[in-house]
Scaffold this motif. Structure first.
Motif, PDB file in Angstrom:
ATOM      1  N   ILE A  64       0.865  -1.180   0.000  1.00 20.97           N
ATOM      2  CA  ILE A  64       0.000   0.000   0.000  1.00 20.97           C
ATOM      3  C   ILE A  64       0.898   1.224   0.000  1.00 20.97           C
ATOM      4  O   ILE A  64       1.786   1.347   0.844  1.00 20.97           O
ATOM      5  N   VAL A  65       0.680   2.111  -0.963  1.00 13.41           N
ATOM      6  CA  VAL A  65       1.438   3.362  -1.014  1.00 13.41           C
ATOM      7  C   VAL A  65       0.434   4.511  -1.070  1.00 13.41           C
ATOM      8  O   VAL A  65      -0.405   4.573  -1.977  1.00 13.41           O
ATOM      9  N   ASN A  66       0.520   5.397  -0.087  1.00 12.42           N
ATOM     10  CA  ASN A  66      -0.380   6.538   0.006  1.00 12.42           C
ATOM     11  C   ASN A  66       0.320   7.823  -0.437  1.00 12.42           C
ATOM     12  O   ASN A  66       1.546   7.919  -0.370  1.00 12.42           O
ATOM     13  N   ILE A  67      -0.475   8.791  -0.854  1.00 14.42           N
ATOM     14  CA  ILE A  67       0.061  10.112  -1.186  1.00 14.42           C
ATOM     15  C   ILE A  67      -0.253  11.056  -0.028  1.00 14.42           C
ATOM     16  O   ILE A  67      -1.411  11.435   0.176  1.00 14.42           O
ATOM     17  N   GLY A  68       0.777  11.368   0.748  1.00 15.08           N
ATOM     18  CA  GLY A  68       0.633  12.358   1.793  1.00 15.08           C
ATOM     19  C   GLY A  68       0.976  13.724   1.234  1.00 15.08           C
ATOM     20  O   GLY A  68       0.736  14.000   0.056  1.00 15.08           O
ATOM     21  N   ALA A  69       1.550  14.590   2.070  1.00 15.63           N
ATOM     22  CA  ALA A  69       1.894  15.927   1.590  1.00 15.63           C
ATOM     23  C   ALA A  69       2.960  16.551   2.470  1.00 15.63           C
ATOM     24  O   ALA A  69       2.839  16.526   3.703  1.00 15.63           O
ATOM     25  N   GLY A  70       3.981  17.104   1.818  1.00 17.97           N
ATOM     26  CA  GLY A  70       4.966  17.851   2.579  1.00 17.97           C
ATOM     27  C   GLY A  70       4.330  19.013   3.314  1.00 17.97           C
ATOM     28  O   GLY A  70       4.740  19.380   4.423  1.00 17.97           O
ATOM     29  N   ALA A  71       3.274  19.585   2.729  1.00 17.79           N
ATOM     30  CA  ALA A  71       2.592  20.729   3.338  1.00 17.79           C
ATOM     31  C   ALA A  71       1.835  20.358   4.605  1.00 17.79           C
ATOM     32  O   ALA A  71       1.380  21.247   5.327  1.00 17.79           O
ATOM     33  N   ALA A  72       1.697  19.071   4.884  1.00 13.67           N
ATOM     34  CA  ALA A  72       1.000  18.643   6.097  1.00 13.67           C
ATOM     35  C   ALA A  72       1.951  18.489   7.282  1.00 13.67           C
ATOM     36  O   ALA A  72       1.504  18.214   8.400  1.00 13.67           O
ATOM     37  N   LYS A 122      -4.481  15.567   5.008  1.00  7.74           N
ATOM     38  CA  LYS A 122      -3.286  14.822   4.619  1.00  7.74           C
ATOM     39  C   LYS A 122      -2.516  14.324   5.842  1.00  7.74           C
ATOM     40  O   LYS A 122      -1.894  13.254   5.802  1.00  7.74           O
ATOM     41  N   SER A 123      -2.556  15.085   6.930  1.00  7.75           N
ATOM     42  CA  SER A 123      -1.968  14.584   8.171  1.00  7.75           C
ATOM     43  C   SER A 123      -2.694  13.318   8.618  1.00  7.75           C
ATOM     44  O   SER A 123      -2.077  12.380   9.132  1.00  7.75           O
ATOM     45  N   GLY A 124      -4.006  13.273   8.378  1.00  4.72           N
ATOM     46  CA  GLY A 124      -4.766  12.056   8.660  1.00  4.72           C
ATOM     47  C   GLY A 124      -4.276  10.878   7.842  1.00  4.72           C
ATOM     48  O   GLY A 124      -4.211   9.739   8.330  1.00  4.72           O
ATOM     49  N   VAL A 125      -3.912  11.138   6.587  1.00  2.00           N
ATOM     50  CA  VAL A 125      -3.343  10.072   5.746  1.00  2.00           C
ATOM     51  C   VAL A 125      -2.016   9.581   6.331  1.00  2.00           C
ATOM     52  O   VAL A 125      -1.738   8.374   6.344  1.00  2.00           O
ATOM     53  N   HIS A 126      -1.223  10.515   6.846  1.00  2.00           N
ATOM     54  CA  HIS A 126       0.049  10.121   7.471  1.00  2.00           C
ATOM     55  C   HIS A 126      -0.198   9.206   8.670  1.00  2.00           C
ATOM     56  O   HIS A 126       0.478   8.186   8.839  1.00  2.00           O
ATOM     57  N   LYS A 184       4.002  21.000   8.332  1.00  2.00           N
ATOM     58  CA  LYS A 184       3.711  22.268   9.006  1.00  2.00           C
ATOM     59  C   LYS A 184       2.815  23.073   8.079  1.00  2.00           C
ATOM     60  O   LYS A 184       3.240  23.458   6.993  1.00  2.00           O
ATOM     61  N   ALA A 185       1.603  23.312   8.512  1.00  2.00           N
ATOM     62  CA  ALA A 185       0.636  23.958   7.636  1.00  2.00           C
ATOM     63  C   ALA A 185       0.838  25.465   7.589  1.00  2.00           C
ATOM     64  O   ALA A 185       0.987  26.112   8.623  1.00  2.00           O
ATOM     65  N   GLY A 186       0.839  26.001   6.380  1.00  2.00           N
ATOM     66  CA  GLY A 186       0.892  27.446   6.209  1.00  2.00           C
ATOM     67  C   GLY A 186      -0.508  28.043   6.198  1.00  2.00           C
ATOM     68  O   GLY A 186      -1.516  27.325   6.250  1.00  2.00           O
ATOM     69  N   MET A 187      -0.589  29.350   6.121  1.00  2.00           N
ATOM     70  CA  MET A 187      -1.878  30.025   6.083  1.00  2.00           C
ATOM     71  C   MET A 187      -2.715  29.522   4.910  1.00  2.00           C
ATOM     72  O   MET A 187      -2.209  29.358   3.800  1.00  2.00           O
ATOM     73  N   GLY A 188      -3.965  29.274   5.173  1.00  2.00           N
ATOM     74  CA  GLY A 188      -4.883  28.815   4.139  1.00  2.00           C
ATOM     75  C   GLY A 188      -4.794  27.334   3.840  1.00  2.00           C
ATOM     76  O   GLY A 188      -5.563  26.818   3.029  1.00  2.00           O
ATOM     77  N   MET A 189      -3.866  26.645   4.504  1.00  2.00           N
ATOM     78  CA  MET A 189      -3.641  25.224   4.224  1.00  2.00           C
ATOM     79  C   MET A 189      -4.251  24.311   5.290  1.00  2.00           C
ATOM     80  O   MET A 189      -4.042  23.101   5.271  1.00  2.00           O
ATOM     81  N   GLY A 190      -4.997  24.895   6.227  1.00  2.00           N
ATOM     82  CA  GLY A 190      -5.478  24.117   7.363  1.00  2.00           C
ATOM     83  C   GLY A 190      -6.294  22.899   6.991  1.00  2.00           C
ATOM     84  O   GLY A 190      -6.011  21.786   7.448  1.00  2.00           O
ATOM     85  N   ALA A 191      -7.337  23.082   6.194  1.00  2.00           N
ATOM     86  CA  ALA A 191      -8.224  21.968   5.860  1.00  2.00           C
ATOM     87  C   ALA A 191      -7.486  20.888   5.078  1.00  2.00           C
ATOM     88  O   ALA A 191      -7.622  19.690   5.347  1.00  2.00           O
TER      89      ALA A 191
END
Length: 226
Positions: free
Chosen positions: A126-134, A148-152, A136-143
């Motif tokens: 199983i390989v998931n796509i997370g996000a580097g942006a998750a 994506k943090s949940g995917v991690h 540390k979230a920047g402004m406007g990236m919360g949701a």
């Protein structure tokens, strides 16, 4: 021996690159997507469009079709997802539910339903796509970052849950991916620093390989252009 590979979100730019890479390696590829039909074909691929991956019945039907056509499922790559940029003050609370549904619940649903097939494989991946942006979230990236943090966390928890069952679970964490949509959204950016979909696909193929059998529960940044 050719493996049976499922790529969710397989009709998109990254999903297309991942599907092409597995097909080129001689694997049997099935693409499952919310879109009705792909923009580009992948030779020999089984395309199943119009699937809401948060709908368990529809997702199970798609997996049954893949298993019948390809003899099970050996590799599941969860590419399907979405993105939004909006502040909490100026945005909509619906964005939080939408991001959770598109990025986390779609992943959890098909992964849960595919587990019997992946365990039966004996060498499930199983390989998931997370996000580097998750990280540390920047402004406007919360949701987006929260989903994506949940995917991690899903990746980490499931890797321990499946320990000893022959299935590895990992995630790649790309920085900005070089896609037409991202270029249109950020026309003044330096595209040369963005990650190419084919480079991400190479990492995913490695994680799905026998050589990566000892790697599980890893969150792997993928940040160089390629």
């Amino acid at each position: 021996m050719a493996r049976s590979v499922v790529v969710t979100g397989g009709f998109g730019v990254l999903g297309q690159a991942v599907s092409e890479a597995f097909a080129a390696a001689g694997d049997k590829v099935a693409r499952i997507d919310f879109a009705a039909a792909p923009h580009s074909a992948v030779a020999g691929a089984l395309d199943i469009g119009g699937v809401d991956l948060t709908d368990a019945a529809a997702t199970q039907a798609a997996l049954d079709k893949v298993a019948a056509a390809q003899g099970g499922v050996d590799v599941l790559v969860n590419v399907a997802g979405g993105f939004t940029w909006e502040t909490l003050e100026g945005g909509s609370l619906d964005a939080w539910a939408r991001m959770s549904s598109m990025n986390l619940m779609s992943n959890a649903t098909i992964t849960k339903l595919a587990l019997p097939l992946l365990v039966a494989s004996g060498n499930g991946r199983i390989v998931n796509i997370g996000a580097g942006a998750a990280i540390k979230a920047g402004m406007g990236m919360g949701a987006y970052a929260a989903s994506k943090s949940g995917v991690h966390r899903l990746t980490e928890a499931l890797s321990e849950e499946l320990a000893g069952q022959g299935v590895t679970v990992n995630a790649v964490l790309p920085s900005i991916i070089d896609t037409p949509t991202n270029r249109a959204d950020m026309p003044d950016a330096d595209f040369s620093q963005w990650v190419q979909p084919a480079a991400i696909a190479d990492v995913i193929l490695f994680l799905a390989s026998q050589e990566a059998r000892a790697i599980t529960g890893a969150l792997i940044p993928v940040t160089r252009g390629g």
